[in-house]
Scaffold this motif. Sequence first.
Motif, short mmCIF file in Angstrom:
data_model
loop_
_atom_site.label_atom_id
_atom_site.label_comp_id
_atom_site.label_asym_id
_atom_site.label_seq_id
_atom_site.Cartn_x
_atom_site.Cartn_y
_atom_site.Cartn_z
N MET A 62 1.12 -1.19 -0.03
CA MET A 62 -0.03 -0.03 0.14
C MET A 62 0.78 1.17 -0.01
O MET A 62 1.99 1.35 0.83
CB MET A 62 -0.98 0.16 1.47
N GLY A 63 0.43 2.28 -0.83
CA GLY A 63 1.38 3.37 -1.02
C GLY A 63 2.56 3.37 -1.88
O GLY A 63 3.34 4.38 -2.33
N TYR A 64 2.75 2.18 -2.64
CA TYR A 64 3.52 1.75 -3.86
C TYR A 64 2.88 1.48 -5.02
O TYR A 64 1.83 1.37 -4.89
CB TYR A 64 4.53 0.87 -3.50
N PHE A 65 3.81 1.70 -5.88
CA PHE A 65 3.00 1.37 -7.41
C PHE A 65 3.74 0.27 -8.16
O PHE A 65 4.96 0.14 -8.21
CB PHE A 65 2.96 2.65 -8.04
N GLN A 66 2.77 -0.16 -9.35
CA GLN A 66 3.58 -1.22 -10.26
C GLN A 66 4.01 -0.31 -11.53
O GLN A 66 4.98 -0.39 -12.24
CB GLN A 66 2.65 -2.18 -10.63
#
Length: 491
Positions: A345-349
């Motif tokens: 949560m709070g990171y992206f792909q």
Amino acid sequence: MKRKSKVLAGLLLLITALTPVVSVSADASFYTYNYDVYDVELPSPDAYTAQDLLLGTYLGIGDFRNPKGLFVRGETIYVVDTGNNRIVVADKNFNLIDEITSVNLDGEESTFLNPQDIFVAENGDLYICDTDNNRVLHTDKNKNVIKVYTKPNDENFSADQTFIPLKAVADNTGRLYLLAGNVNKGFLEFDKDGGFTGYVGANKVKASFFQVIQKRLMTKEQRARMILFVPTEYSNLAIDQENFLYATTTTFTPGDLANNPDRVNPIRKINSLGDDVLVKNGYYHPIGDMQWGSGGDIVGPSRLEDITALDNDTYFALDRVRGRIFGYDFQGNMLYAFGGVGNKMGYFQYPVAIDHMGTDLLVLDNRAGSVTRFTLTEYGRLINDGLADYKVGRYEESAESFRKVLELNGNYDLAYIGIGRALLRQGEYDEAMKYFKSKRDWDSYSKAFQQYRKQWVEANIEYLIAGFFVIILLPKVVKGVRKLTKGGAQK
């Protein structure tokens, strides 16, 4: 069915929260950070925290597929679900409002084909980039088509050139600005009646000496076949409340960025004349990360994919390479950077779009098919308060907010500078100089010193005048005394 979807979404959130972060960058080992005057990364308290996650399954309409666009108007969120040829509308609590799959064109239903973006005017009008249908649809709030923007009938737009609308914004007069594929002359501009008026914001690229010589040696036919000195294409655009365009560009080499950031300008603020008026008074230009290494398949500098400008003139740019968000104030100082690539949560792909709702930030992740909402922490709110108070002239309150920031993060250079700026405005020039000197903000130090010198001169003008006359008259007095003394001695 909707209840089951919410349960599944909750389980997914739990799984992602327990999943370890996949680190792909060698640049930083902390989530939120900033840079000091020496371009050294410094860890920072979190200014924003990931609060909510929006999924298509949560809304009960199935997964988002290859979503490309995100827009927020007031408390309403619009997600351009490109792969599903629809626009999903949700409220601030992530509840479904509408699922737009078509519009009413001349009394008939007209569907989308790979739509890429949407802009919503204050009166509720929609501007939809219906990309593979080669058109931009302008509708009222009831989805009745008002105008259709198609390929401009212009000599600069060649006959075999396909019209590929990608991103669009409109100002408060109804003028439309469009980012189109295969166009390297800037943004297309249309008046409120839909007429094409030209291009705005084209990059000013100068040819090198060797390129000029090479062109002179070419035949006319060779020059006709070769595209020289092509301006860089933009990656995205946004518009603020004063109708300035904020634009990002990603087509540059790492060498150009490192050696000549003034020429590259990954972030630009474009006025009505097409000039870049972005203020760059920070330690360094707004380019994203100041240092970049490699890790996994992540290499090179930040590539800013999208940008959003808040009402307080701060702006946030989204880096597609390392999944980071960079915040800047109205002077071009980096406020903080946060985020990363991963499954937590709070990171992206693969983040592709960013917008804001008040001070909240919303980020669209293309591969994860999700929208993440970030909310301010107390630390972030204090920074915002300090900036807001300074802009409206509440300098004492601004300084107080930044002093509280320093209690949470003693390494935050902008807090020292913020206190210095407030003291400068209050006429406390001597104190302001100390704060500017401590963080090597020599431009601000010089301004404070000039005012301090002027203040000192005004306060001591009588002594200076007296001293001046003493310096002028003293030699004459001494000379006269000597003559008298000498004359008396001769008698």
